[in-house]
Design an enzyme around this catalytic site. Structure first.
Site, PDB file in Angstrom:
ATOM      1  N   LYS A 113      -0.969 -42.391  14.180  1.00 30.01           N
ATOM      2  CA  LYS A 113      -1.333 -42.713  12.794  1.00 30.01           C
ATOM      3  C   LYS A 113      -2.262 -43.921  12.747  1.00 30.01           C
ATOM      4  O   LYS A 113      -3.162 -43.979  11.902  1.00 30.01           O
ATOM      5  CB  LYS A 113      -0.076 -42.998  11.967  1.00 30.01           C
ATOM      6  CG  LYS A 113       0.726 -41.746  11.644  1.00 30.01           C
ATOM      7  CD  LYS A 113       1.757 -42.031  10.553  1.00 30.01           C
ATOM      8  CE  LYS A 113       2.596 -40.795  10.259  1.00 30.01           C
ATOM      9  NZ  LYS A 113       3.663 -41.048   9.285  1.00 30.01           N
ATOM     10  N   LYS A 199       0.166 -29.851  15.505  1.00 29.14           N
ATOM     11  CA  LYS A 199       1.277 -29.480  14.632  1.00 29.14           C
ATOM     12  C   LYS A 199       0.830 -29.402  13.163  1.00 29.14           C
ATOM     13  O   LYS A 199      -0.114 -30.079  12.764  1.00 29.14           O
ATOM     14  CB  LYS A 199       2.466 -30.421  14.821  1.00 29.14           C
ATOM     15  CG  LYS A 199       2.308 -31.749  14.209  1.00 29.14           C
ATOM     16  CD  LYS A 199       3.588 -32.567  14.241  1.00 29.14           C
ATOM     17  CE  LYS A 199       3.273 -33.805  13.424  1.00 29.14           C
ATOM     18  NZ  LYS A 199       4.232 -34.804  13.292  1.00 29.14           N
ATOM     19  N   LYS A 202       1.047 -32.765   6.939  1.00 26.96           N
ATOM     20  CA  LYS A 202       0.595 -33.070   5.578  1.00 26.96           C
ATOM     21  C   LYS A 202      -0.730 -33.797   5.607  1.00 26.96           C
ATOM     22  O   LYS A 202      -1.474 -33.777   4.639  1.00 26.96           O
ATOM     23  CB  LYS A 202       1.612 -33.989   4.894  1.00 26.96           C
ATOM     24  CG  LYS A 202       2.886 -33.326   4.478  1.00 26.96           C
ATOM     25  CD  LYS A 202       3.814 -34.395   3.884  1.00 26.96           C
ATOM     26  CE  LYS A 202       5.202 -33.849   3.663  1.00 26.96           C
ATOM     27  NZ  LYS A 202       6.187 -34.939   3.517  1.00 26.96           N
TER      28      LYS A 202
END
Ligand code: AMP
Ligand code: TRP
Length: 336
Positions: A113, A199, A202
């Site tokens: 992230k 994967k 969102k």
């Protein structure tokens, strides 16, 4: 014997996708009767990356309503919002002060992230797993049902609990309970529709990469039509050269309720032209009851508010108890 306790949560960042459903919430629903369950909407985690204050509250409602729509039963589960219970933030601080910085710097999700955030990485993003540990440890959770990507965070949670127990507890009286991850093999890692090696997430900029639980039949149809496939003949599971094929068959198996053998027997001779409409139909049918129930709940905000207020009270009682225990063990002054 008292039931074991489960705690889990999802961030209110947009709506849920099939990965969240098949990797996490469906498993909560399946085992809920056997446990005493706490399901949290983790809105404090939602601000660890830049967020829009105009939609945070709405997204929080959406996730709570989706929990109910997916089948969480209030007879054995408590649904609540993380920020409504200040003990989560307070325990995070106490845990922060015994957690070595290098444990957090090693977290894969942080590294991934942080890369995406560029220059704009907050201290909150680094601290995210400690807040998650507080969520879990406050409820003395025995089991934490999550997708595969959360495994490392669960290990960290255990390490933090051990450290608190070692530093401040007595041998026979641990302060915090060590939780275990509950990760199901099937569905633990649902992949993107546009790249079977990534994967479903969102935060993927492409809407085509995921199917949301609230997507209309037309949108589902479009996404499956456009999803990535390969030119090989026949369909198969577990071929590393064909990640998309494995993922789409897995989706079909989980959404239809047919096991792997049944899916193999039914689909191994099929081509994509035959399989895609089947997967589309199955997905639409599987999501229809969830979408109907969701609409019913969202049309009744009074009811949803009531659920969250009651959830807050129940969760707060448990959380405050644990927090007091930790503070006492750490030597804080209490006024009687
Ligand atoms: P998040 O959307 O990050 O709040 O994740 C909520 C839950 O969904 C966690 O238990 C995750 O492990 C799970 N999850 C998220 N993405 C996937 C995926 N692609 N496959 C399976 N589980 C997932
Ligand atoms: N980190 C989890 C995720 O993104 C969400 C989460 C926060 C969580 N607190 C939790 C999951 C406590 C389980 C238990 O998926």
């Amino acid at each position: 014997m008292a039931k074991q306790r489960i705690l889990s949560g999802v961030q209110p960042t947009g709506n849920l996708h099939l990965g969240n459903y098949l990797g996490a919430i469906r498993n909560w629903v399946e085992v809920q009767e056997n446990y005493d369950n706490f399901f949290c909407v983790v809105d404090l985690h939602a601000i660890t990356v830049p967020h829009d204050p105009k939609i945070l509250a709405k997204d929080t409602y959406t996730i709570a309503a989706l929990y109910l729509a997916c089948g969480i039963d209030l007879n054995n589960s408590t649904i609540f919002v993380q920020s409504h219970i200040s003990a989560h933030s307070e325990l995070t601080w106490l845990l922060n002060c015994i957690t070595p910085l290098n444990w957090l710097e090693k977290m894969i999700q942080f590294k991934e992230k942080a890369l995406k955030q560029g220059e704009n990485v907050s201290v909150g993003l680094l601290d995210y797993p400690v807040l998650m540990a507080a969520d879990i440890l406050l409820y003395d959770a025995d089991k934490v049902p999550v997708g595969d990507d959360q495994k490392q965070h669960l290990e960290l949670t255990r390490d933090i609990a051990v450290r608190i127990n070692d530093k401040f507890g007595k041998k026979k009286e641990p302060i915090l309970k060590l939780p275990e991850a509950l990760i199901r093999k099937e569905g633990a890692r649902i992949m993107s529709l546009t790249d079977g090696t990534k994967k479903m997430s969102k935060s993927d900029p492409s809407e085509l990469s995921r199917i949301s639980l609230l997507d209309s039949p037309d949108v589902i149809n479009k996404k499956i039509k456009k999803c990535k496939t390969d030119p090989l003949k026949g369909l198969e599971f577990d071929n590393p050269e064909r990640p998309e094929c494995h993922n789409l068959l897995t989706l079909y198996s989980l959404l239809s309720g047919k096991n792997k053998e049944e899916v193999k027997a039914e689909c191994s001779e099929m081509g994509w032209g035959q399989f895609k409409p089947l997967l589309t139909e199955t997905t639409i049918e599987a999501l229809k009851p969830i979408q109907e129930k969701y609409q019913e709940i969202m049309d009744n905000q009074g009811y949803l508010n009531g659920v969250l207020k009651e959830g807050k009270e129940k969760a707060e009682a448990v959380a405050n108890n644990t927090l007091s225990r930790v503070k006492k063990a750490m030597g804080y002054l209490t006024l009687n």
